[in-house]
Design an enzyme around this catalytic site. Structure first.
Site, PDB file in Angstrom:
ATOM      1  N   LYS A 257       0.969  -1.180  -0.050  1.00 28.57           N
ATOM      2  CA  LYS A 257       0.052   0.107   0.374  1.00 28.57           C
ATOM      3  C   LYS A 257       0.896   1.378   0.111  1.00 28.57           C
ATOM      4  O   LYS A 257       1.982   1.436   0.577  1.00 28.57           O
ATOM      5  CB  LYS A 257      -0.841   0.049   1.236  1.00 28.57           C
ATOM      6  CG  LYS A 257      -1.784  -1.047   1.250  1.00 28.57           C
ATOM      7  CD  LYS A 257      -2.943  -0.778   0.203  1.00 28.57           C
ATOM      8  CE  LYS A 257      -4.102  -1.908   0.198  1.00 28.57           C
ATOM      9  NZ  LYS A 257      -5.001  -1.426   1.240  1.00 28.57           N
ATOM     10  N   GLN A 317      -1.051 -12.230  11.009  1.00 29.10           N
ATOM     11  CA  GLN A 317      -1.565 -12.253   9.453  1.00 29.10           C
ATOM     12  C   GLN A 317      -0.236 -12.224   8.697  1.00 29.10           C
ATOM     13  O   GLN A 317       0.931 -12.070   9.106  1.00 29.10           O
ATOM     14  CB  GLN A 317      -2.144 -10.935   9.187  1.00 29.10           C
ATOM     15  CG  GLN A 317      -1.747  -9.820   9.740  1.00 29.10           C
ATOM     16  CD  GLN A 317      -2.682  -8.771   9.959  1.00 29.10           C
ATOM     17  OE1 GLN A 317      -3.678  -8.925  10.310  1.00 29.10           O
ATOM     18  NE2 GLN A 317      -2.259  -7.492   9.897  1.00 29.10           N
ATOM     19  N   ASP A 352      -2.941  -6.504   0.721  1.00 29.98           N
ATOM     20  CA  ASP A 352      -1.422  -6.767   1.162  1.00 29.98           C
ATOM     21  C   ASP A 352      -1.323  -7.666   2.430  1.00 29.98           C
ATOM     22  O   ASP A 352      -0.288  -8.007   2.913  1.00 29.98           O
ATOM     23  CB  ASP A 352      -0.673  -5.408   1.319  1.00 29.98           C
ATOM     24  CG  ASP A 352      -1.541  -4.650   2.301  1.00 29.98           C
ATOM     25  OD1 ASP A 352      -2.751  -4.846   2.612  1.00 29.98           O
ATOM     26  OD2 ASP A 352      -0.649  -3.678   3.033  1.00 29.98           O
ATOM     27  N   ASP A 387      -3.246  -7.485  17.739  1.00 29.00           N
ATOM     28  CA  ASP A 387      -4.387  -6.901  16.636  1.00 29.00           C
ATOM     29  C   ASP A 387      -5.184  -7.786  16.496  1.00 29.00           C
ATOM     30  O   ASP A 387      -5.082  -8.806  15.913  1.00 29.00           O
ATOM     31  CB  ASP A 387      -3.162  -6.409  15.446  1.00 29.00           C
ATOM     32  CG  ASP A 387      -3.811  -5.824  14.283  1.00 29.00           C
ATOM     33  OD1 ASP A 387      -4.049  -4.612  14.798  1.00 29.00           O
ATOM     34  OD2 ASP A 387      -3.896  -6.471  13.261  1.00 29.00           O
ATOM     35  N   ASN A 388      -6.612  -7.089  16.204  1.00 27.37           N
ATOM     36  CA  ASN A 388      -7.750  -7.888  15.995  1.00 27.37           C
ATOM     37  C   ASN A 388      -7.840  -9.339  16.394  1.00 27.37           C
ATOM     38  O   ASN A 388      -8.078 -10.208  15.651  1.00 27.37           O
ATOM     39  CB  ASN A 388      -7.638  -7.984  14.290  1.00 27.37           C
ATOM     40  CG  ASN A 388      -8.047  -6.650  13.678  1.00 27.37           C
ATOM     41  OD1 ASN A 388      -8.647  -5.685  14.389  1.00 27.37           O
ATOM     42  ND2 ASN A 388      -7.320  -6.267  12.437  1.00 27.37           N
ATOM     43  N   GLU A 416      -6.629  -5.915  21.298  1.00 24.44           N
ATOM     44  CA  GLU A 416      -7.362  -4.732  20.510  1.00 24.44           C
ATOM     45  C   GLU A 416      -8.633  -5.270  19.693  1.00 24.44           C
ATOM     46  O   GLU A 416      -8.398  -5.646  18.465  1.00 24.44           O
ATOM     47  CB  GLU A 416      -6.224  -4.209  19.578  1.00 24.44           C
ATOM     48  CG  GLU A 416      -6.583  -3.114  18.639  1.00 24.44           C
ATOM     49  CD  GLU A 416      -6.753  -3.242  17.270  1.00 24.44           C
ATOM     50  OE1 GLU A 416      -7.350  -2.336  16.525  1.00 24.44           O
ATOM     51  OE2 GLU A 416      -6.920  -4.399  16.960  1.00 24.44           O
ATOM     52  N   LYS A 526       0.750   4.443   9.203  1.00 20.70           N
ATOM     53  CA  LYS A 526       0.953   3.446   8.898  1.00 20.70           C
ATOM     54  C   LYS A 526       1.351   2.900   7.606  1.00 20.70           C
ATOM     55  O   LYS A 526       1.917   1.848   7.244  1.00 20.70           O
ATOM     56  CB  LYS A 526      -0.687   2.728   9.227  1.00 20.70           C
ATOM     57  CG  LYS A 526      -0.749   1.246   9.097  1.00 20.70           C
ATOM     58  CD  LYS A 526      -1.934   0.620   9.654  1.00 20.70           C
ATOM     59  CE  LYS A 526      -3.168   1.193   8.678  1.00 20.70           C
ATOM     60  NZ  LYS A 526      -4.332   0.198   9.275  1.00 20.70           N
ATOM     61  N   TYR A 527       1.266   4.107   6.583  1.00 20.16           N
ATOM     62  CA  TYR A 527       1.779   3.970   5.390  1.00 20.16           C
ATOM     63  C   TYR A 527       3.029   4.657   5.047  1.00 20.16           C
ATOM     64  O   TYR A 527       3.071   4.799   3.837  1.00 20.16           O
ATOM     65  CB  TYR A 527       0.454   4.171   4.358  1.00 20.16           C
ATOM     66  CG  TYR A 527      -0.647   3.447   4.913  1.00 20.16           C
ATOM     67  CD1 TYR A 527      -0.892   2.125   4.350  1.00 20.16           C
ATOM     68  CD2 TYR A 527      -1.703   3.936   5.180  1.00 20.16           C
ATOM     69  CE1 TYR A 527      -1.860   1.396   4.874  1.00 20.16           C
ATOM     70  CE2 TYR A 527      -3.001   3.144   5.791  1.00 20.16           C
ATOM     71  CZ  TYR A 527      -2.906   1.972   5.434  1.00 20.16           C
ATOM     72  OH  TYR A 527      -3.898   1.152   5.674  1.00 20.16           O
TER      73      TYR A 527
END
Length: 667
Positions: A257, A317, A352, A387-388, A416, A526-527
């Site tokens: 990204k 992930q 991604d 995360d998640n 989170e 984040k990007y």
């Protein structure tokens, strides 16, 4: 049921299926409904059971709801481990006799019979054997009352008074005579270290710290773990306990990204650190741009030297370039066209990122993730922000968290999971130490009052809240429009409304420009790289406020516990008032500690009104305090002192101050 029914015991999670939570030194309120047939008095004892199965402490419970048979006692575990507790209901023959004898002797009914029965009762209490045998001096007090009861040369009222004296009552409060003792089951209580309940978190992207852009070519050079370590003295100086790093692993290039989540990455765009995995490695590796494990160890050592612990993002992930994708394709979902399914949260698409599929090889995935965790634990990581977690099976987390807790009880896991209540609550129940919450979206006085009561009430026995005003993903509308005052308001609410709170790097700079149409910042870190000029924070005042709030939290144990929060009414719909209080016997300092927080929720204009304080909830009046109900209110934010009472007028101008943070001292 038992001879003396003991029901509705708390804190109990799903009938004891999972343990309630506590930390070392925390006074845990144990409650139960205890009753019996007829009119005889009943009482209750709370018993703390150690990890070895032996009784460690007991306390007599008090009736907190007269007429409803609801009892409470507080127990304090003193070490880590899986503890337990039970409630013992019992018939109280002394209280029954005292009630009946008082009525009958005053009415002249069965006087000698009642006094004789009292003498026999107290004699039995004094001559007990075994575990409930009273000390010699206590037995002497009881036997002296027996002598008085049997002294027919004295008036009946005097004989009765001797048996109802404060000294006798004190002995029987400490060493009660208990009949028909009926225990509840032993319920589990998981005891963690204090940081699992109370701590201040600071989130940073290490690649941004020290990142440099070439003014001629526009090319970026990433910050490293070594340059990130240079930020640690500033973070420690703000009073934080944990520095939390977003993923430090290699980042994939396939479907990388670009800035602001663009589908097209330009040359030099670093990609999302959540797209984990490249030919340089996966979750057990460090992005070469950030450095090596030697650099990571140096970062941890520097942090520890400053009193900071290191937390790492655990994002389960993979990017399409992760070694897992080629080595274990069965760990992912293959679609009908043969492609691997990428992550989606419609309408958002994350091409991604490949989510793991826990159905194909759950044991293989479990063993790999457990191995990865051990790598980072061995390198000094003592907390993980997960995360998640709500997108992975609860059975996986239950097993993993129990395994890590058994071998590394010092390690803390923060969930989170901004998701539906059932999933959030059950992630907490199965073992997560802390949980993100809906605080970020609770803005009005009514919403905040209800939410503060909710998270500090029974739910707090398993879901320890961690309040974050923003995250790297979330910039709520209140902060998009509230300016500096809005950031100050939310910092006060987060830091003082929960024993655990956190900020995302840049909060001190009031970064509040949203990406159009979404609740996140423009130019999201984040990007892209996002180095900051921290000297600008001095002019805004938020860094100073954050530092002072963390200092106040460390000075006041009432702010490091979750329970015993009281919401106080106010006359203005933008004035929120709540207090946190610890009795002397529950406070680690041995002194009572009470803090009152009054906040103006309107970041645009001054608001004024009356605050109606519940003095009993504040522990007032205290011994030695003025009988008028007045007390000394010392504002620890402004260092001003006021004389407050049950009704207080306040005016808060957000341009000057958004809150009173008052320490209660008896007048």
């Amino acid at each position: 049921m038992g001879r003396i029914p003991v029901v509705d015991v708390s804190p109990v999670v799903d009938a004891g299926r999972w343990p309630a939570k506590a930390v070392v030194g925390e006074a845990v309120p144990i409650r139960a409904t205890v009753f019996r047939e007829g009119h005889d008095a009943v009482a209750a004892t709370a018993v703390l059971v150690g990890p070895d199965g032996r009784d460690r402490a007991r306390t007599r419970m008090v009736d907190i709801a007269p007429g409803l048979d609801r009892f409470e006692g507080r127990l304090v575990p003193d070490s880590l481990g899986l503890w337990g507790f039970r409630v013992e209901g019992w018939s109280d023959p002394y209280a029954t006799w005292a009630h009946d004898a008082t009525i009958k002797v005053e009415a002249g009914i069965d006087v000698e019979l009642m006094l004789t029965e009292g003498a026999l009762l107290l004699e039995r209490a004094a001559r007990r054997t075994g575990r409930e045998k009273p000390p010699a001096e206590a037995a002497e007090v009881l036997l002296a009352a027996v002598t008085a009861l049997r002294d027919t040369g004295r008036p009946p009222q005097a004989r009765l008074a001797a048996a109802l004296s404060d000294e006798v009552r004190a002995v029987l409060d400490e060493h009660p005579l208990r009949d028909l003792v009926t225990p509840s089951p032993v319920y589990p209580l998981q005891v963690d270290r204090e940081l699992a309940l109370a701590g201040a978190w600071y989130e940073m992207f290490p690649r941004s710290a020290g990142a440099v852009r070439d003014p001629d070519t526009g090319e970026w050079t990433s910050g490293t773990l070594r340059t990130a370590a240079l930020e640690l003295p500033r973070i420690a100086g703000l009073g934080f306990d944990i520095v939390y790093l977003t993923p430090v692993h290699p980042i994939g290039t396939t479907y990388r990204k670009g800035r602001n989540n663009s589908l097209t990455a330009l040359p030099g765009d670093p990609g999302s650190p959540y797209a984990i995995g490249s030919p340089d490695g996966g979750h057990d590796a460090i992005d070469p741009a950030l450095g090596t494990f030697e650099d990571f160890d140096a970062f941890v050592a520097t942090a520890r030297g400053l009193g900071l612990e290191v937390a790492l993002d655990l994002a389960l992930q993979a990017s399409p370039d992760h070694p897992w994708v080629t080595e274990h394709p069965e760990w992912f979902t293959t679609r009908a066209d043969g492609t691997i399914a990428y992550a989606e949260n419609p309408p958002k698409k994350y091409q991604d990122i490949y989510p793991l599929n826990f159905d194909n090889d759950p044991e293989g995935i479990y063993q790999e993730i457990r191995r990865v965790l051990q790598v980072w634990i061995d390198h000094g990581v003592t907390a993980f922000r997960v995360d998640n977690p709500h997108t992975k099976p609860l059975t996986f987390w239950e097993r993993l968290l129990a395994d890590v807790r058994a071998t590394h009880p010092e390690v803390i896991f923060l969930s989170e999971a901004f998701t539906k209540p059932a999933m959030m609550l059950n992630l907490a129940r199965i073992g997560f130490h802390q949980s993100y919450t809906y605080f970020t979206w609770r803005n009005s006085k009514t919403e905040l009052e209800e939410y503060l009561r909710e998270v500090s009430g029974e739910q707090g026995s398993w879901m320890r809240p961690n309040f974050w005003p923003t995250t790297h993903d979330i910039l709520p509308p209140y902060l998009q429009h509230g300016g500096i005052a809005g950031f100050a308001v939310r910092a006060v609410l987060a830091a003082l409304g929960s024993p655990s709170w956190g900020v995302y790097s840049g909060y001190e700079l009031v970064e509040n420009v949203p990406r159009p149409g979404v609740e996140e910042q423009i130019d999201n870190e984040k990007y892209e790289y996002k180095p900051r000029d921290w000297a600008l924070a001095d002019d805004l005042g938020i860094a100073l406020l954050i530092g002072r709030l963390n200092e106040i939290r460390r000075q006041h144990p009432a702010l490091r516990q979750l329970r015993d929060l009281t919401v106080h009414p106010t006359s203005d719909d933008a004035l929120l008032c709540f207090s946190r209080s610890l009795d002397a016997e529950d406070s680690p300092t041995g002194r009572p500690d009470t803090i009152i927080v009054v906040v103006n929720l309107d970041p645009f204009q001054a608001r004024e009104g009356l605050v109606y304080l519940d003095l009993a909830a504040l522990g007032l009046p205290r011994p030695g305090s003025a009988p008028t109900g007045l007390f000394v209110a010392h504002d620890v934010l402004s260092d001003e002192t006021y004389a407050w009472g049950s009704t207080v007028y306040v005016r808060l101008d957000p341009a000057v101050r958004c809150a009173h943070v008052v320490q209660v001292d008896p007048a």
